[in-house]
Each structure stands twice: as C-alpha cells, then as structure tokens.
Design an enzyme around this catalytic site. Structure first.
Site, mmCIF file in Angstrom:
data_model
loop_
_atom_site.group_PDB
_atom_site.id
_atom_site.type_symbol
_atom_site.label_atom_id
_atom_site.label_comp_id
_atom_site.label_asym_id
_atom_site.label_seq_id
_atom_site.Cartn_x
_atom_site.Cartn_y
_atom_site.Cartn_z
ATOM 1 N N LYS A 148 -23.618 -8.630 -10.908
ATOM 2 C CA LYS A 148 -23.370 -8.794 -9.473
ATOM 3 C C LYS A 148 -22.890 -7.460 -8.873
ATOM 4 C CE LYS A 148 -20.778 -11.347 -6.020
ATOM 5 N NZ LYS A 148 -19.586 -12.106 -5.713
ATOM 6 N N HIS A 199 -0.216 -2.227 -9.217
ATOM 7 C CA HIS A 199 1.174 -1.816 -9.418
ATOM 8 C C HIS A 199 2.116 -2.535 -8.464
ATOM 9 C CE1 HIS A 199 3.843 1.588 -11.018
ATOM 10 N NE2 HIS A 199 3.512 0.780 -11.991
ATOM 11 N N HIS A 239 2.676 9.301 -2.865
ATOM 12 C CA HIS A 239 2.020 8.131 -3.475
ATOM 13 C C HIS A 239 0.768 8.640 -4.205
ATOM 14 C CE1 HIS A 239 0.915 4.048 -4.124
ATOM 15 N NE2 HIS A 239 0.652 3.639 -2.900
ATOM 16 N N GLY A 258 4.128 14.437 -9.506
ATOM 17 C CA GLY A 258 3.725 13.853 -10.783
ATOM 18 C C GLY A 258 4.929 13.496 -11.644
ATOM 19 N N PHE A 259 6.144 13.640 -11.081
ATOM 20 C CA PHE A 259 7.366 13.275 -11.824
ATOM 21 C C PHE A 259 8.215 12.306 -11.024
ATOM 22 C CE2 PHE A 259 5.967 16.829 -14.146
ATOM 23 C CZ PHE A 259 6.385 16.576 -15.439
ATOM 24 N N HIS A 300 9.867 8.223 -10.413
ATOM 25 C CA HIS A 300 9.280 6.953 -9.967
ATOM 26 C C HIS A 300 10.335 6.097 -9.304
ATOM 27 C CE1 HIS A 300 6.921 3.282 -9.986
ATOM 28 N NE2 HIS A 300 5.892 4.109 -10.028
ATOM 29 N N ARG A 343 2.414 4.171 -18.319
ATOM 30 C CA ARG A 343 1.014 4.597 -18.212
ATOM 31 C C ARG A 343 0.842 6.041 -18.657
ATOM 32 N NH1 ARG A 343 0.809 3.227 -11.937
ATOM 33 N NH2 ARG A 343 2.688 4.520 -12.160
ATOM 34 N N ASP A 368 0.319 10.017 -12.494
ATOM 35 C CA ASP A 368 -0.471 11.039 -11.818
ATOM 36 C C ASP A 368 -0.487 12.381 -12.545
ATOM 37 O OD1 ASP A 368 -1.348 9.531 -9.597
ATOM 38 O OD2 ASP A 368 0.697 9.562 -8.833
ATOM 39 N N ARG A 420 -7.846 1.047 -7.403
ATOM 40 C CA ARG A 420 -6.783 0.226 -6.814
ATOM 41 C C ARG A 420 -7.318 -0.832 -5.854
ATOM 42 N NH1 ARG A 420 -1.215 0.977 -6.607
ATOM 43 N NH2 ARG A 420 -1.519 1.705 -8.739
ATOM 44 N N ARG A 455 7.573 -9.239 8.678
ATOM 45 C CA ARG A 455 8.167 -8.577 9.839
ATOM 46 C C ARG A 455 9.659 -8.452 9.577
ATOM 47 N NH1 ARG A 455 11.695 -6.945 13.467
ATOM 48 N NH2 ARG A 455 10.983 -6.886 15.618
#
Ligand code: COA
Length: 377
Positions: free
Chosen positions: A72, A187, A222, A258-259, A261, A270, A312, A337, A356
């Site tokens: 598909k 995530h 991000h 890249g460092f 979180h 990961r 990353d 993603r 909201r």
C-alpha cells in the site's frame, strides 16, 4: 505589579499534559518504549514499516499484514502534478524544512481531509509521499533531474537512499537508515508532537496538525539539532582541537548542539544505538577522523558538564557517512516522525479535549484609559 513569572516549570517541564498509550520516555531517567516494546528490540529486529504500523495501528503486524501494508505504501509514492510544479518553483536556496512545510500544506489543498474516517489513509499517504516530495525537490534543484518517484524499493529506508543517490543503496546503509528512522519515529509529548496535538485538539484537519509539527521540529533546540551537531563537529579540524575549542565555547555559555535532554537525566537510550551504526558506517580515513572528533566531544561534555549525547549527535555522523547532505538531516527526521505525529493526532481525536492552558500574568495592574490626544511619549 502582578507577581513575578512562575519559573518552577519553565517550558512546561515536568507538567503532565494528558494521557497517552503510545510511548514511554525516560522512566527512571532513561529507556524508551513504543507501545510497550523497547527501542533496542525494535531497532535490532524490525523494519521501519513494522514500527510505523505498530504506532498507528497499535500492534506489530503479521508477515502477511506487513506485506500488504508495504505494498500500500509503495502505491502511494506519486506526487500530484500541481505539487511537482510548486516544488520546481521553490528556490534551491530554500531550507528543505520550509519545502516540506509548504508541500504538506499544498497536499492538504489537493487531497483534503473531508472527514476523520480518512485519517489512517492520510497517515499512510504522508509516510509514503514525504520522502518522494523531499527528494524530488532536492534532485530537481541540485542535479537538474525530474526523478520518477514510483520505484520498486520495498522499504522506506531503501527508497529514501535510492531517490537521493539515484543508485540502489548498499545493504549496510539501508540497515543503518532503517534503524535511524525507527529511533526517530516517536517520542511522547515532545515539542512538535505537542504542537500537532494542540492543532488536532481544535478539531482541525490532519494536514494542519502535521504542518504545525513540521514548523516546530525545524528549530535547533528540537529536530534542527542534528544539522547543528554536524556544524559543531566540523568546527574542529582534528580531535586535538576539541579540548581548547569546546572549553572556550562552554565558558562562553554556548549551547552544544546534540547534547542534553529535557526528559532523560542519565542518558539518551537512542544514542548508543545510532553510535553503533555510525561506527559500522566508517569506510574512509575522513569518516574515522569525524568519528574520533565526535567521541572527543562526547568525553569532554561528560567531563565538563555531565551532559550526554542525544540521538541527534551521532545521527549527524551516521548521515554524513551515508553521503546524506546536511540540510536533509532534519527533513529525514520528518520522514520518520510523521508516524509518531499521526499516532498522536489519532489518539488526540479519540479522546479529544481542547488544549488551552492558562498563563501566569506578569503585566501591569488595571490602568485608566488615556485618550490618544492625552498620551505622552
Ligand atoms: N550545552 C551546554 N549547556 C547545556 C546544554 C547543552 N547542549 N543543555 C543544557 N545545558 C545547560 C544549560 O546551559 C543550563 O545551564 P544553567 O542552569 O547553568 O543555565 C542547564 O544545562 C539546563 O539547560 P536548559 O536549556 O534549561 O534545559 P532544558 O531542559 O530547557 O533544555 C534542551 C533541553 C534539549 C533544549 C537542551 O539540553 C539543549 O538546548 N540542547 C541542545 C539542543 C539539542 O541537542 N536539542 C535536541 C534535543 S533531543
């Protein structure tokens, strides 16, 4: 004056913003599971399509279901002519994330979601066509070729590499990209997924939620971090230059891309997986040099700041070793993603409540209105 800003939960850190049965992130400071399966198992044993099916349809597919599902997806790789015209018009200098944001918006006009019963078909369409859209634009502007996006490639990883390079990819490259796509697929309530859920919570259409997510993923805090991580690695001619340069950057309070979180406190689960693949992909002295620099940065960041690489960081190296151009790093994140975003849009709609939140007001108390002729500078 109103009270000072409540900084206790800056950026909504640690706020539980809803229920979800899709993914657990960082329980006990580490670990990542998609619908109960660990990413170690999924990335070692699955095709990316098994994982997208798991995220969107709740269960891993049987072999027969997977074959049907892949067929598909294969049938949904075409790009409508109105979209190829626009892709050819967008300048080559545009950032590919802007291209994807625009293309998904246009697709939403060409193939609109009329009612929510279409949502899983739209998710499949976007999973299949996003690589086609990205690579059509890229190849048209960088090689002058109008590529045929309908190929026989069985897997999305192989398809992406085939369209990018114009040749059938090496199995090792396909395996590495497959693992990378699995690691990037989902995530929980990260910024782009949350943006998608906010849009979905207004009962807007599927494409609008995806466009919100793409715009949110683009930033260097991000998804854009994988591109910024390669820029960081390339700052250092050799591993011997890392110590002095990085210490100076840290002393200047620079964010090292890249460092770190928001959720993981001990390690990003990961990172060792993609680091393993990056190491497997080394095939030249230049690649070995880049990997050595990356390792020196990792060691020093831990020594100096107790910060660990996130997904990353070594993704940047792995992509470089597969010959993927840097501006395509974050768009590849999108190709993956979309699965997570789709699962969250579907889940949000299933138990919808308008998202909201409230704000902590820090402006002036109520004031007397002053007419324009009475106002002083
Ligand atoms: N480099 C240098 N210092 C960092 C850092 C990094 N990558 N990440 C966090 N820090 C430091 C901050 O400077 C801050 O120090 P301070 O308390 O002395 O001011 C402290 O650690 C907390 O950082 P903060 O940015 O407030 O944490 P956060 O939870 O809001 O941010 C990230 C999380 C991911 C946005 C942050 O770690 C970052 O910007 N990383 C780089 C971008 C990146 O790789 N993003 C991809 C995430 S998967």
């Amino acid at each position: 004056m109103a009270p000072a800003s409540n900084n206790e939960h800056h950026g909504l850190a640690d706020i539980v913003a809803g229920n979800s049965s899709i993914c657990t992130v960082g329980k006990a400071g580490k670990g990542l599971n998609y619908r109960g399966y660990s990413i170690e198992d999924l990335s070692a044993h699955c095709r990316f399509e098994e994982v997208t099916f798991l995220l969107i349809h709740n269960e891993l597919p049987t072999q027969a279901t997977l074959t049907q599902y892949q067929n598909k997806l294969k049938s949904l790789r075409n790009i409508p002519p109105a979209l190829t015209t626009v892709l050819e018009t967008i300048p080559p200098t545009a950032h590919p994330m802007d291209v994807l944001r625009t293309a998904h918006s246009l697709l939403g006009c060409l193939e609109p979601e009329i009612d929510f019963s279409q949502q899983t078909n739209i998710a499949d369409r976007l999973l299949a066509s996003t690589p086609a859209i990205l690579m059509y634009w890229y190849r048209y502007h960088h090689t002058g070729k109008r590529i045929n996006t309908n190929t026989d490639d069985e897997t999305l990883a192989g398809y992406l590499l085939h369209l990018l390079h114009g040749t059938v990819p090496e199995p090792l490259h396909q395996q590495a990209l497959n693992a990378s796509l699995i690691l990037y697929a989902e995530h929980e309530f990260n910024a782009s997924t949350f943006a998608a859920r906010v849009t979905a919570s207004t009962l807007s259409d599927f494409y609008s939620a995806i466009v919100s997510a793409i715009g949110t993923l683009r930033g260097p805090l991000h998804g854009g971090a994988n591109e910024a991580a390669m820029a960081l690695i390339q700052r250092f001619p050799t591993g011997n230059n890392v110590e002095q340069g990085l210490k100076k950057a840290l002393a200047n309070k620079e964010k090292i891309m890249g460092f770190g979180h928001r959720v993981y406190k001990i390690a990003d689960p990961r990172s060792p997986i993609i680091k393993h693949w990056a190491k497997q992909l080394i095939s030249t002295p230049e690649a070995q040099g880049i990997f050595d620099i990356a390792q020196r940065i990792e060691t020093l960041m831990w020594q100096e700041k107790k910060l660990f690489p996130n997904l990353d960081f070594y993704s940047a190296a792995a992509y470089r070793f597969m010959g993927i151009p840097v501006p395509l790093y974050t768009p590849l994140f999108v190709c993956s993603r979309i699965a997570g975003w789709a699962a969250h849009i579907i889940e949000q709609r299933h138990h919808n409540a308008l998202i909201r939140p409230a704000a902590n007001y820090t402006g002036p108390d109520q004031r007397h209105f002053v007419s324009i002729d009475q106002r002083t500078p």
